[in-house]
Design a protein around this motif. Structure first.
Motif, PDB file in Angstrom:
ATOM      1  N   THR A 189       0.840  -1.197   0.000  1.00 49.76           N
ATOM      2  CA  THR A 189       0.000   0.000   0.000  1.00 49.76           C
ATOM      3  C   THR A 189       0.873   1.244   0.000  1.00 49.76           C
ATOM      4  N   PHE A 197      -2.307   0.784  -5.253  1.00 49.49           N
ATOM      5  CA  PHE A 197      -2.172  -0.540  -4.664  1.00 49.49           C
ATOM      6  C   PHE A 197      -1.291  -1.353  -5.593  1.00 49.49           C
ATOM      7  N   GLY A 254      -3.483   4.806   1.467  1.00 52.03           N
ATOM      8  CA  GLY A 254      -3.369   3.387   1.784  1.00 52.03           C
ATOM      9  C   GLY A 254      -2.684   3.158   3.123  1.00 52.03           C
ATOM     10  N   CYS A 257      -2.599  -3.760   5.530  1.00 49.59           N
ATOM     11  CA  CYS A 257      -2.827  -4.744   4.477  1.00 49.59           C
ATOM     12  C   CYS A 257      -2.723  -6.136   5.078  1.00 49.59           C
ATOM     13  N   THR A 268      -7.946   2.392   3.708  1.00 56.31           N
ATOM     14  CA  THR A 268      -7.602   3.724   3.209  1.00 56.31           C
ATOM     15  C   THR A 268      -8.133   4.747   4.201  1.00 56.31           C
TER      16      THR A 268
END
Length: 385
Positions: A189, A197, A254, A257, A268
């Protein structure tokens, strides 16, 4: 694990709000339904550490910035951020980044099989603003620099091998990384208002010294299909990686993850969303969007994210009510814990011990609101398996 009918209920402090249909189809929302707890029940009063937990769970302080870790001579770093756990014989290790600039880096704490602290040490030094990162299947820690033209550093949680800068993974404002052993790629990210991405495809799985950086190409909507395109110049200069590929999809800030079962989720912060990327059929959709529940859901300030063996996603808040919230596989969102008296901080680095019975995380700035006030915690209890 799929969340096609997303967030069928949003649990807010004991109140369950029913949602009318699938969020990503833009359905209307029903009025709040009757009260009902999340899977662990309501959180209680603050404990001695100021943490509100469900019944059966307890907390302890593992480390404080600028103070020696209990039983060791090692002084814990400032601004603790992203983290992960690693099996270490019958014990385990918790790794934590330091989001300060300059210096940054990462540290580790070792635990015995009974959970006693047996050591603490530095695993990365002289980097910049190491924010989140990710664990690899070969038990290294990818520490990501959240600065313009930042790097990814591959580090050794066991403190034996020197850290290595992985230039092929691109230079941009790195945030988090998640490894996909099925497709043999690493997802990345980017913490920019128009971030992208990415995925990194190593030439040889298990060796990040060479490979191809790719970016997601998709439409502007909140769901649809996607493809991957090579980033021509991963070093990001003179043209930033996020602007090199026409049609690459923009994401607003971002953050965390997490990969599991042919799915990768990432957050986000700019629009307070959790995205779900379905890798088996190359589609993406929203797993959470608080604007679609009219601000009534508990999760605000989405940041780091991890998952448990039950399939629950645990999402840490940057601000908000200083909560870790969970999203269950049947699309319920609930508060798991809340830290009182630390409104100028953020929660970072959630990670489970290898046996799934302990959750580690930090309050990056603690009660002082300063990077020198960070506190790293452990919560133990009957987590779902």
């Amino acid at each position: 694990m799929e969340r096609r009918n997303l967030l069928r209920a949003a649990v807010l402090g004991g109140t369950t709000a029913a949602l009318g249909g699938s969020l990503w189809r833009g359905a209307a929302y029903a009025a709040p339904a009757q009260p009902g707890p999340g899977p662990y029940g309501a959180i209680g009063s603050p404990d001695a550490n100021g943490i509100r937990l469900p019944s059966g769970f307890t907390s302890r302080v593992i480390a404080r910035s600028g103070q020696t870790v209990s039983g060791t001579s090692y002084s814990w770093h400032n601004a603790p951020d992203g983290g992960a756990c690693y099996a270490d014989g019958s014990g385990w290790i918790y790794v934590s980044n330091s989001e300060i600039n300059p210096s940054g880096g990462a540290s580790a704490v070792k635990f015995s099989s009974a959970g006693a602290i047996t050591g603490a040490y530095r695993i990365l030094s002289n980097t910049r603003q190491n924010c989140a990162g990710g664990k690899t299947p070969w038990n290294t820690w990818l520490s990501c620099e959240e600065v313009s033209l930042g790097y990814v550093y591959e580090t050794d949680p066991f403190g034996v091998n020197a850290a290595v800068r992985r230039d092929a993974m691109g230079r941009f404002k790195h945030e988090a990384a998640a490894a996909d052993p099925v497709r043999q790629v690493i997802y990345l990210t980017e913490d920019e208002t128009n971030g992208r991405f990415y995925r990194f495809v190593p030439t040889t799985w298990g060796d990040l010294s060479a490979g191809t950086l790719q970016v997601m190409v998709a439409g502007s909507g909140t769901s649809g299909s996607f493809t991957w395109a090579n980033v021509p110049d991963p070093d990001g200069s003179p043209t930033t990686t996020r602007t090199q590929v026409s049609g690459s999809k923009s994401f607003n800030g971002g953050e965390g993850c997490h990969y599991a079962n042919d799915t990768v989720w990432f957050t986000t912060k700019g629009d307070n969303r959790v995205w779900q990327v379905n890798l088996a059929n190359s589609t993406y959709e929203l797993a959470y969007d608080d604007s679609l529940v009219n601000g009534t859901a508990p999760l605000t300030g989405v940041d780091n994210i991890t998952g448990s063996s039950s399939g629950d996603l645990f999402v840490a808040e940057d601000g908000g009510n200083m909560e870790i919230c969970l999203i269950t596989p049947d699309d319920v969102i609930a508060v798991f814990l809340r830290i009182d008296g630390q409104s100028s901080s953020e929660i970072t680095g959630p990670a489970f011990s290898p046996d799934g019975t302990r959750l580690y995380f930090s309050s990056q700035r603690g009660t002082s609101g300063s990077s020198s006030g960070g506190i790293t915690y452990e919560v133990t209890g009957p987590f779902r398996s």
